[in-house]
Scaffold this motif. Structure first.
Motif, PDB file in Angstrom:
ATOM      1  N   GLN A  39       6.061   5.746  -3.360  1.00 41.23           N
ATOM      2  CA  GLN A  39       5.140   5.833  -4.535  1.00 41.23           C
ATOM      3  C   GLN A  39       3.950   5.019  -4.456  1.00 41.23           C
ATOM      4  N   VAL A  40       4.232   3.745  -4.016  1.00 41.73           N
ATOM      5  CA  VAL A  40       3.112   2.709  -3.837  1.00 41.73           C
ATOM      6  C   VAL A  40       2.179   3.139  -2.867  1.00 41.73           C
ATOM      7  N   SER A  41       2.640   3.852  -1.900  1.00 42.13           N
ATOM      8  CA  SER A  41       1.881   4.554  -0.854  1.00 42.13           C
ATOM      9  C   SER A  41       1.028   5.837  -1.344  1.00 42.13           C
ATOM     10  N   GLY A  42       1.427   6.029  -2.475  1.00 39.40           N
ATOM     11  CA  GLY A  42       0.610   7.209  -3.199  1.00 39.40           C
ATOM     12  C   GLY A  42       1.385   8.545  -3.284  1.00 39.40           C
ATOM     13  N   ARG A  54      -5.798   2.618   3.749  1.00 38.91           N
ATOM     14  CA  ARG A  54      -4.545   2.381   4.093  1.00 38.91           C
ATOM     15  C   ARG A  54      -3.213   3.142   3.711  1.00 38.91           C
ATOM     16  N   ALA A  55      -3.927   4.201   3.182  1.00 38.32           N
ATOM     17  CA  ALA A  55      -2.836   5.347   2.615  1.00 38.32           C
ATOM     18  C   ALA A  55      -1.984   5.934   3.851  1.00 38.32           C
ATOM     19  N   ALA A  66      -0.169   4.167  -6.855  1.00 35.09           N
ATOM     20  CA  ALA A  66       0.306   2.866  -6.529  1.00 35.09           C
ATOM     21  C   ALA A  66       0.395   2.080  -7.777  1.00 35.09           C
ATOM     22  N   ARG A 106      -0.602  -1.974   1.443  1.00 33.89           N
ATOM     23  CA  ARG A 106      -0.548  -0.434   0.774  1.00 33.89           C
ATOM     24  C   ARG A 106      -2.039  -0.030  -0.121  1.00 33.89           C
ATOM     25  N   PRO A 107      -2.466   1.155  -0.287  1.00 28.44           N
ATOM     26  CA  PRO A 107      -3.709   1.346  -0.976  1.00 28.44           C
ATOM     27  C   PRO A 107      -3.723   0.824  -2.318  1.00 28.44           C
ATOM     28  N   MET A 108      -3.737  -0.245  -2.343  1.00 26.91           N
ATOM     29  CA  MET A 108      -3.989  -1.092  -3.584  1.00 26.91           C
ATOM     30  C   MET A 108      -4.448  -2.670  -3.415  1.00 26.91           C
ATOM     31  N   THR A 109      -5.419  -3.158  -4.311  1.00 25.79           N
ATOM     32  CA  THR A 109      -5.764  -4.376  -4.119  1.00 25.79           C
ATOM     33  C   THR A 109      -4.828  -5.481  -4.875  1.00 25.79           C
ATOM     34  N   LEU A 148       0.581  -5.414  -0.318  1.00 22.61           N
ATOM     35  CA  LEU A 148      -0.686  -6.007  -0.234  1.00 22.61           C
ATOM     36  C   LEU A 148      -1.326  -5.154   0.984  1.00 22.61           C
ATOM     37  N   LEU A 194      -6.200  -7.541   5.392  1.00 24.87           N
ATOM     38  CA  LEU A 194      -5.982  -8.619   4.578  1.00 24.87           C
ATOM     39  C   LEU A 194      -6.856  -9.791   4.907  1.00 24.87           C
ATOM     40  N   VAL A 199      -9.459  -0.109   0.259  1.00 28.23           N
ATOM     41  CA  VAL A 199      -7.908   0.128   0.510  1.00 28.23           C
ATOM     42  C   VAL A 199      -7.578   1.405   0.658  1.00 28.23           C
ATOM     43  N   GLU A 200      -8.173   2.482   0.198  1.00 30.68           N
ATOM     44  CA  GLU A 200      -7.647   4.010   0.377  1.00 30.68           C
ATOM     45  C   GLU A 200      -7.539   4.168   1.604  1.00 30.68           C
ATOM     46  N   ARG A 260      -4.449   5.231  -5.082  1.00 24.69           N
ATOM     47  CA  ARG A 260      -4.589   3.948  -5.775  1.00 24.69           C
ATOM     48  C   ARG A 260      -3.675   4.042  -7.240  1.00 24.69           C
TER      49      ARG A 260
END
Lengths: 317, 300
Positions: free
Chosen positions: B101-104, B74-75, A26, A117-120, A115, B52, B71-72, A23
Motif C-alpha cells: 500500500q505504501v508503494s501505491g 520510485r513507484a 502511500a 517508496r513514492p513519498m517524501t 523513504l 535519497l 518521488v513518484e 503518493r
C-alpha cells in the motif's frame, strides 16, 4: 487406493496490472498504520491497554459530571474546565504512544524502506502526526460529547439548555484541536531524537512534570496566614502574598508547559470560571495580553513540528 | 525505451571526499552486478538512484526521471537494503500488505500481492508468524519479498547474501536468478562477493575509488585463458617429465598439472604425454578468467 480428486496448479509469477495510486495511497497507508499503532489494533494485548486506559480515564469525568449534574446545588465542571481535568492523562498517553509511532521505525530500520517508496520525508512525518492527532482528538472530543449530552439530559429544560449553550460545541471542538495538536507535537519531536522508547517517554514526562513545580515556584504564591495580636486578643489576618518574582511572575507562569493549551482554552471559553486543578496558572497568565499565550502556544506547537521535520530530513538510511 | 538506470557525468562529493567522480554507465534489462571494494562508491550510487541523495553534478536517472526530484518515479522501484529493516513484532503478511500500500497499491490488491509474493519467496507457510521469529535466511527472503511486493520493474539488492550460510546463500542466489529470469524483474545487485555476481549476473559495472573501471557482459570477463589444467589421479611427476620431453613447459599446482600458453597444436602432444606417463586422466580444460582477475589486474 483412492483416486486423485484434485490438482494443484502453480500459476507462476504474475505481473501486477492493477491500479497504482501513488503518493496519496502511500500517505493514507501510513496514516492508517499510525492510527492502528496508536490504538494497539493488530498488536499484542499489552499494546491495547494504554489506549483503553486513556479512553476510560477521559470518559470517567464526563460520565460522573453527567450523573452529578442532575443533583440540585452541585457545582459541576463544564466544557471549559474539562480539558484541564484530562490534560495530565493526555500527556501521559502522548508520552507513551508518540515514541511507539516513531522510534521502532528507526530502531528496526523500516524507515529505510519507507523513504525509498513514492513519498517524501515530509509525507512520512505528516502522516504519523496526523494519525496521532486523529486518535488524540477523537478521544478528547468523545469525552466532551459525552459531557455535553450528559449536561443536556440533566437540565430541567434540555431544549432551553441547548439553545443557551450551543456555542459550547464549536468552542470545545476548537479547544480539542488546540489540546490535541499541542500534546502530540512535543512528544513526537522528542521521539525523533532517540530510538529508545523508554528514554523518549522519560524525557517527555520529565519535561511536562518538572516544568510545573518550576513554574509554580517562580510564579505562584499561596495565601499567607499571619496571626496578629491586637489589644491582647489574637486575630487571624489573611493577606495575599506577592510571588518572589514580582511582576515577572505572570511571564514565568508560561513555563508550566503542560498548561499552555489551557491558557488558550481560557481564551476560547471567555468569561467562564476556570475549574481545573491548575487554575492558579491560568489566573496569573490572564494578566498578560491575549497574544502572549497564543504566541507561546504556537511556538511550542509549530517549533517541535519544525524540529521533527528537520531531524527526519537529516536521517541517513 | 530509456535504460532503467543511467548515470550521466554523475559526481557526488562529501566535503573534500569524492565518492563518485563524473561516472557514466547504464543499467538495462536483466541482472547487473555492481562490484567494487569498500569505499568504491557503490552505496552512494544506489542512494542517488533511490533519490535519497542529490548529485553534486551530473544526473542519476531512473527510467528517464530523476528520483530525487520526482518521488513518484520510485513507484516501480524495489529496494532490499543490506542492514536489518523488518519489524520483529509484525507478521510477514501484514507487513508486506502494508508496504504494498505504501508503494501505491489499493488495500485489496495489496493483500493479494503480499500472499503471492510470500509464496514465490518460499514463506507461504510462515506468513502469519512474527518476523522476529524467522531465521536469518527467512528474514533475507522476507526482505526480498518486500522489495518485490509491488511488482517493480527494477529492484536494487544490496549484499543480498550477507550473513547467510552456504546453503542459504545458494537458495538466495537461486531466488534472485528466478526473479530476473522467471519473474522478468530487472536487478541491480551490489556485492563485494565476486562468486555471487559471476554466477547470476548478465553484466557487471566495476567501481573503484569513485570511478568506473570496467563494465560489460560477464562472459567477456570470464573467457578462456591460454592456461590448461590437467587433472590426473596419480603419476603427476611422470606426466610433467613427459611434457617437458616434448618441449612443453609444465608445472604442478596442487592436484593439477598446469601448462602455460598452450597452443592448439600442443593438445595432441599433451594427449601423447598422458599416454606415455600412464596417468589416468580425469579432466583437461583451459582455465577461464574469473571476475577476481579484474581486481587483480587493476591492483597491478
Amino acid at each position: 487406493m483412492t483416486e486423485a480428486q484434485g490438482e494443484v496448479f502453480d500459476l507462476g509469477y504474475r505481473r501486477y496490472e492493477g491500479p497504482r495510486e501513488g503518493r496519496m495511497r502511500a500517505r493514507k497507508a501510513l496514516w492508517v498504520n499510525g492510527v492502528r499503532t496508536a490504538l494497539g489494533i493488530g498488536r499484542p494485548l499489552g499494546a491495547k491497554v494504554i489506549p483503553a486506559f486513556l479512553f476510560i480515564a477521559v470518559m470517567i469525568p464526563a460520565v460522573i459530571v453527567s450523573m452529578v449534574a442532575t443533583q440540585p446545588n452541585v457545582d459541576v465542571i463544564r466544557h471549559d474546565g474539562y480539558y484541564q481535568i484530562v490534560s495530565m492523562i493526555l500527556i501521559l498517553f502522548s508520552a507513551i504512544i508518540a515514541p511507539e509511532l516513531l522510534c521502532p521505525d528507526r530502531r528496526d530500520g523500516v524507515i529505510s524502506l519507507y523513504l525509498v517508496r513514492p513519498m517524501t520525508t515530509t509525507d512520512y512525518v505528516a502522516a504519523r502526526w496526523m494519525a496521532f492527532l486523529t486518535v488524540t482528538l477523537g478521544i478528547v472530543l468523545a469525552g466532551q460529547i459525552v459531557l455535553f449530552v450528559g449536561l443536556v439530559l440533566a437540565a430541567t429544560e434540555p431544549l432551553e439548555y441547548m439553545k443557551d449553550n450551543w456555542l459550547d460545541v464549536p468552542r470545545f471542538m476548537l479547544a480539542g484541536l488546540v489540546v490535541a495538536a499541542f500534546t502530540t507535537a512535543i512528544p513526537l519531536a522528542v521521539s525523533a531524537f532517540t530510538t529508545r522508547r523508554a528514554y523518549a517517554t522519560s524525557i517527555i514526562m520529565g519535561l511536562f512534570i518538572i516544568s510545573l513545580p518550576v513554574a509554580g515556584i517562580l510564579s505562584l504564591c499561596g495565601e499567607d496566614e499571619t496571626v496578629a495580636v491586637q489589644g491582647g486578643k489574637e486575630t487571624v489576618v489573611t493577606q495575599k502574598c506577592e510571588p518572589a518574582t514580582g511582576d515577572a511572575a505572570k511571564w514565568y507562569a508560561l513555563l508550566a508547559v503542560g498548561q499552555v493549551p489551557s491558557f488558550v482554552n481560557d481564551l476560547i471559553f471567555p468569561g467562564q470560571t476556570d475549574e481545573g486543578i491548575f487554575k492558579e496558572f491560568s489566573l496569573v497568565v490572564a494578566e498578560l495580553p491575549d497574544a502572549v499565550p497564543i504566541g507561546w502556544y504556537l511556538i511550542l506547537t509549530i517549533g517541535p513540528g519544525l524540529a521533527l521535520l528537520w531531524r527526519y530530513r537529516r536521517i541517513s538510511v | 525505451m530509456p535504460p532503467l538506470l543511467e548515470a550521466k557525468e554523475l559526481s557526488k562529493h562529501y566535503g573534500s571526499t569524492i565518492a563518485l567522480d563524473s561516472v557514466d554507465f547504464q543499467v538495462v534489462e536483466g541482472i547487473t552486478g555492481l562490484l567494487g571494494p569498500n569505499g568504491a562508491g557503490k552505496s552512494t550510487a544506489i542512494k542517488l538512484f533511490l533519490g535519497l541523495l542529490r548529485p553534486t553534478s551530473g544526473s542519476a536517472e531512473l527510467m528517464g526521471q530523476r528520483p530525487y526530484e520526482s518521488v513518484e518515479s520510485r513507484a516501480r522501484l524495489g529496494y532490499m537494503p543490506e542492514h536489518d529493516c523488518l519489524p520483529p513484532a509484525v507478521a510477514a503478511s501484514e507487513f508486506l500488505t502494508h508496504m504494498a500500500q505504501v508503494s501505491g497499491l489499493p488495500p485489496a490488491q495489496a493483500r493479494t500481492r503480499a500472499a503471492d509474493t510470500l509464496r514465490h519467496v518460499g514463506l507461504d507457510e510462515e506468513r502469519y508468524r512474527p518476523i522476529g521469529e524467522y531465521s536469518t535466511g527467512m528474514k533475507q527472503r522476507a526482505k526480498l519479498a518486500q522489495a518485490l511486493v509491488h511488482d517493480p520493474v527494477l529492484v536494487l539488492l544490496d549484499e543480498p547474501t550477507s550473513g547467510l550460510d552456504p546453503g542459504g546463500r545458494e537458495e538466495m542466489l537461486e531466488l534472485i536468478r528466478r526473479t530476473g529470469s522467471e519473474f522478468g524483474i530487472s536487478i541491480l545487485l551490489s556485492s563485494h562477493l565476486m562468486g555471487d555476481v559471476e554466477s547470476i549476473c548478465d553484466r557487471i559495472i566495476v567501481l573503484d575509488a569513485g570511478l568506473v573501471t570496467e563494465q560489460g557482459e560477464v562472459s567477456s570477463f570470464t573467457g578462456e585463458t591460454e592456461t590448461i589444467y590437467i587433472d590426473v589421479d596419480e603419476r603427476r611427476d611422470e606426466l610433467v617429465a613427459a611434457l617437458i620431453d616434448r618441449g612443453i613447459e609444465a608445472t604442478t599446482d596442487g592436484f593439477s598439472v598446469v601448462v602455460q600458453k598452450a597452443s592448439d597444436e600442443q593438445y595432441d602432444l599433451i594427449r601423447d604425454a598422458v599416454v606415455d606417463a600412464q596417468a589416468r586422466l580425469r579432466r583437461m580444460a583451459p582455465r577461464r578468467h574469473g571476475l577476481a582477475d579484474i581486481f587483480r589486474s587493476n591492483a597491478e
